[in-house]
Design a protein around this motif. Sequence first.
Motif, mmCIF file in Angstrom:
data_model
loop_
_atom_site.group_PDB
_atom_site.id
_atom_site.type_symbol
_atom_site.label_atom_id
_atom_site.label_comp_id
_atom_site.label_asym_id
_atom_site.label_seq_id
_atom_site.Cartn_x
_atom_site.Cartn_y
_atom_site.Cartn_z
ATOM 1 N N ALA A 114 29.375 -73.110 66.779
ATOM 2 C CA ALA A 114 29.725 -71.896 66.041
ATOM 3 C C ALA A 114 28.461 -71.275 65.479
ATOM 4 O O ALA A 114 27.421 -71.918 65.389
ATOM 5 C CB ALA A 114 30.682 -72.249 64.907
ATOM 6 N N VAL A 115 28.581 -70.015 65.117
ATOM 7 C CA VAL A 115 27.471 -69.326 64.434
ATOM 8 C C VAL A 115 28.011 -68.729 63.135
ATOM 9 O O VAL A 115 29.194 -68.398 63.054
ATOM 10 C CB VAL A 115 26.832 -68.229 65.316
ATOM 11 N N PRO A 116 27.158 -68.604 62.132
ATOM 12 C CA PRO A 116 27.645 -68.068 60.859
ATOM 13 C C PRO A 116 28.115 -66.626 60.993
ATOM 14 O O PRO A 116 27.500 -65.837 61.715
ATOM 15 C CB PRO A 116 26.418 -68.135 59.936
ATOM 16 N N VAL A 117 29.181 -66.311 60.301
ATOM 17 C CA VAL A 117 29.665 -64.925 60.253
ATOM 18 C C VAL A 117 28.702 -64.115 59.381
ATOM 19 O O VAL A 117 28.261 -64.573 58.327
ATOM 20 C CB VAL A 117 31.089 -64.885 59.642
ATOM 21 N N ARG A 118 28.383 -62.922 59.865
ATOM 22 C CA ARG A 118 27.538 -61.983 59.111
ATOM 23 C C ARG A 118 28.474 -60.904 58.572
ATOM 24 O O ARG A 118 28.881 -60.009 59.311
ATOM 25 C CB ARG A 118 26.556 -61.334 60.079
ATOM 26 N N PRO A 119 28.869 -60.967 57.305
ATOM 27 C CA PRO A 119 29.838 -59.992 56.806
ATOM 28 C C PRO A 119 29.228 -58.598 56.732
ATOM 29 O O PRO A 119 28.003 -58.452 56.738
ATOM 30 C CB PRO A 119 30.186 -60.522 55.412
ATOM 31 N N PRO A 120 30.079 -57.577 56.671
ATOM 32 C CA PRO A 120 29.548 -56.200 56.650
ATOM 33 C C PRO A 120 28.943 -55.847 55.291
ATOM 34 O O PRO A 120 29.521 -55.102 54.509
ATOM 35 C CB PRO A 120 30.796 -55.359 56.954
ATOM 36 N N ILE A 121 27.788 -56.404 55.026
ATOM 37 C CA ILE A 121 27.075 -56.145 53.772
ATOM 38 C C ILE A 121 25.831 -55.337 54.131
ATOM 39 O O ILE A 121 25.050 -55.766 54.997
ATOM 40 C CB ILE A 121 26.661 -57.475 53.087
ATOM 41 N N ALA A 122 25.654 -54.188 53.502
ATOM 42 C CA ALA A 122 24.461 -53.371 53.786
ATOM 43 C C ALA A 122 23.213 -54.188 53.458
ATOM 44 O O ALA A 122 23.156 -54.871 52.437
ATOM 45 C CB ALA A 122 24.512 -52.096 52.947
ATOM 46 N N GLY A 123 22.248 -54.147 54.362
ATOM 47 C CA GLY A 123 21.016 -54.909 54.148
ATOM 48 C C GLY A 123 20.974 -56.187 54.963
ATOM 49 O O GLY A 123 19.935 -56.817 55.087
#
Length: 465
Positions: free
Chosen positions: A112-121
């Motif tokens: 698995a790979v970590p989820v990258r949430p929709p956070i600006a930056g």
Amino acid sequence: MHLIMIGGSDAGISAALRARELDPAADVTVVLEDAYPNFSICGIPYYVSGEVTHWRNLAHRTLADLEAAGMRLRLDTTARRIDVPARKLLVTSADGGEELLGYDKLIVGTGAVPVRPPIAGLAGPGALGPADGVHLLHSMGDTFAVMATLEQAAPASAVIVGAGYIGLEMADALTIRGLAVTQMEQLPEVLPTVDPELGALIHAELAGRGVEVLTRTTVQAITRAPAGQPGRLHVQAAAADGTAVTRTADMVLVVVGVRPETTLAAEAGATLAVRGAIAVDPGMRTGLLDVLAAGDCVITHHRLLGETYLPLGTTAHKQGRVAGENALGGNRQFAGSLGTQVVKIFDQAAARTGLRDHEAIAAGFDPVTVAAQADDHKAYYPGSHPITMRVTGDRTTGRLLGLQLFGHKNAEIAKRIDIAATAIFHHMTVEAVNDLDLSYTPPLGSPWDAVQIATQAWTRHTQAH
Ligand SMILES: Cc1cc2nc3c(=O)[nH]c(=O)nc-3n(C[C@H](O)[C@H](O)[C@H](O)COP(=O)(O)OP(=O)(O)OC[C@H]3O[C@@H](n4cnc5c(N)ncnc54)[C@H](O)[C@@H]3O)c2cc1C
């Protein structure tokens, strides 16, 4: 027989070890894109905290141990394409060189790979990363980056985005290292895999240790702090009522879950199922000719829920072992998960197995959950601790469906959740748990084990209502 495993973590190595154990003549190659085969990534928080003193100590087995088991390891090698009809795997090594490896059976353990949430930056041009003190956490590479920030930038404060089990373990670890930690979670309570009643106890433990816990708080942006201001980073979030929440920190850790890494298998034509994980049968076969898969990249068969996605190290080991055996022509089946989990938060531990009410309803049961409390051992013997329990059973059949526990880390929380996991695995009723012959001596237990006190409370409650 030449077997190739893609991925050198729990699933890939378990498969390789099992194949070599069953057939010492099997030719086994493990292809992994980093140089850290068989590392216990579950132990990362304890290396970050300093309790595990060297990263090498996280290895389940050393490279020499693995080679002695008879497998060939292709470190720093990335699998690029599977040619299913020709049974060939295209790989590239660190220097960019390409090679085609032939196989008889292939096991995909890409994890698995970590989820990258929709956070600006976090994404796009100018995205912040480890050099700025902004980290994801899954691999040994991620761990070295976190340690570089801790050792070189000497941060005094951290924001942890996410309060799942890894977020909680990291709050514990960074607090031990002396950082002031703020934990932000968008859901109403921490550790959302247990009922909020237990989550609230974990919340209190975190707060008691100085962690600032902000639930119902959604992180929206991470930016560099202007020069001259304290802290390297600004974290902007919104509370549930829309109020802006901002914090300044020297580092930010984003740990909001994982998604299956399936690119390679999907491009080869494998079917994807729940949460985008690779569909496999109970024998870990993908449906592609001579291609099996195991671990965090595949669906999880749950004994009560059917097909689900539950990425856990315990499961990856078992699935890998099944895949290794079946690659050699065996007919083993993965018996299924119950989502059994335990996590330590400072001096406390929380655990769950089986189903909570909403999951049981979705699976067609008529659940009743009853709360209970009991001491881990006779209170007259020093050092006893209360255990808070929530037991879930099916009203119609009396079947035990789930148990959740919270108590001191020395209160045998893991052992006790495993009693329930064993009972659920074998379809026992709540009442039948009372008949189990469990051990007792006052310094370690009670004539009725705490779990049996909980099941008795469930029976009393359901008989009265
Ligand atoms: C901090 C942390 C704590 C955890 N704690 C626990 C715990 O307490 N209990 C528990 O049960 N689980 C825990 N887990 C989860 C557990 O570690 C995972 O479920 C388990 O590691 C999954 O193993 P895997 O082999 O399926 O995949 P992974 O560990 O994700 O490994 C997949 C490997 O495949 C490699 N790979 C991927 N694509 C390619 C390619 N194309 N070519 C070559 N190699 C490739 C990757 O580099 C990676 O090394 C934790 C995870 C983390 C990150």
